[in-house]
Write a protein that holds these residues in place. Sequence first.
Motif, short mmCIF file in Angstrom:
data_model
loop_
_atom_site.label_atom_id
_atom_site.label_comp_id
_atom_site.label_asym_id
_atom_site.label_seq_id
_atom_site.Cartn_x
_atom_site.Cartn_y
_atom_site.Cartn_z
N GLU A 212 0.84 -1.19 0.00
CA GLU A 212 0.00 0.00 0.00
C GLU A 212 0.88 1.25 0.00
O GLU A 212 1.89 1.30 0.70
CB GLU A 212 -0.91 0.01 1.24
N GLU A 226 -3.98 -7.25 -7.32
CA GLU A 226 -5.26 -6.58 -7.10
C GLU A 226 -6.30 -7.01 -8.13
O GLU A 226 -7.48 -7.13 -7.82
CB GLU A 226 -5.07 -5.07 -7.14
N ARG A 230 -9.84 -8.72 -7.27
CA ARG A 230 -11.14 -8.18 -7.69
C ARG A 230 -11.92 -9.13 -8.59
O ARG A 230 -13.14 -9.24 -8.46
CB ARG A 230 -10.94 -6.85 -8.44
N SER A 250 -1.81 -3.78 0.46
CA SER A 250 -2.79 -3.06 -0.34
C SER A 250 -4.20 -3.18 0.23
O SER A 250 -4.72 -4.30 0.42
CB SER A 250 -2.80 -3.60 -1.78
N THR A 251 -4.82 -2.05 0.50
CA THR A 251 -6.19 -2.04 1.01
C THR A 251 -7.15 -2.64 0.00
O THR A 251 -8.09 -3.36 0.36
CB THR A 251 -6.62 -0.60 1.35
N THR A 252 -6.89 -2.39 -1.28
CA THR A 252 -7.74 -2.94 -2.35
C THR A 252 -7.74 -4.47 -2.32
O THR A 252 -8.80 -5.11 -2.37
CB THR A 252 -7.26 -2.46 -3.73
N SER A 255 -9.23 -5.89 1.13
CA SER A 255 -10.68 -5.73 1.26
C SER A 255 -11.44 -6.78 0.45
O SER A 255 -12.63 -7.03 0.71
CB SER A 255 -11.10 -4.33 0.79
N GLN A 256 -10.78 -7.40 -0.53
CA GLN A 256 -11.42 -8.43 -1.34
C GLN A 256 -11.28 -9.82 -0.72
O GLN A 256 -11.84 -10.79 -1.25
CB GLN A 256 -10.82 -8.44 -2.75
N SER A 277 -10.79 -3.57 8.57
CA SER A 277 -10.91 -4.31 7.30
C SER A 277 -11.56 -5.67 7.44
O SER A 277 -11.92 -6.29 6.43
CB SER A 277 -9.52 -4.47 6.66
#
Length: 348
Positions: A212, A226, A230, A250-252, A255-256, A277
């Motif tokens: 991140e 990422e 996703r 990485s937050t992206t 979060s997945q 998170s």
Amino acid sequence: MFQKHIAILAISGSGKSYLTSVLFEELLDRMEELGKPAIIVIDPHAEYVGFAKDKRYGQSVKVFDKKNISIAASALSTYQLMEFIPQISPAQSRELYGIIENLRSKKRQYGFKELVTAIETSEIKRVTKDVLISWIMGLESKDLFSNYTRPSMAELVKPGQLSVLDVSDFVSMKEKQMIVTYFARQLFNQRRDGKIAPFIFVVEEAHNFCPEGTRKEGALSRRIIETIAREGRKFHASLVLISQRPIQLSTTALSQCNTHIILRVTNPYDLDHIGKSSEGLNSDVVKTIPGLRVGEALIVGEAVNHPVLVRVRGRKSQKSEKGIPFEEALLKYKAKTKEKEKDMEAFM
């Protein structure tokens, strides 16, 4: 549990690798009639290479180390080169695309030196030539590239096989990120096109490969990780991210991950990040995380209805890491030093 993505979060020494090894055992022991996924793990510290020597699991494991990992220059598209050279501009990439397509029309296989020659003899501007040549020669100087890509997708992705990409002997983090970038991209593309079996892609030290807040030049593999986070689920490409520094991940991507397996974490910033998170974690549960003992874990998220405290079972496989224990290294160094002293005395 592996229907969706997973994050395994814990401080060093709390049992992340042990837990992951137990998960590998469960997957390898899965009954044939239920179907077995292909498992691919990025192993920065050679923590899983011992599986290949295990009597129970060895026949289902392949280890690919530095001697068996390479990327063919001619296999790289302009887009893939852009992933390795993120500072390249759109105009420069268009020029490079034309040169590569022209070279491919003449040769099926070529190296970076031949690509440099093609750039040099092209009709593009001198300043663009110099920049492109500098970047390509930078790639040429690395040990990673050769005339052939190893392992092939056929070798790497087999149902019921644990494939270990042992990158521990690659000193440069950039080279490690290039390996993850290339093979993760191949895995995702070929699974999306239905060319390979459903797989579970495990990334150890994920905060180093998908960080991140780091510039693109220092996070080459972040984009594809990422992307898998996703979009991978709809193609049955499962992702497991393992990290001891969740706040740097990485937050992206994090979060997945719909299920979090949390072992002991003590850093207050990491705890706060986990609390924000992880679905289903309230402040009272977060406060219990620093008190978890080695081998204890909290499972939260879609795999369970509410936070569940578990104790990791004992391993069936024999732990056999690459290298030697710390104490043995001390004794070897001591013996080597004494030998040198004796040689010096004899010389004098």
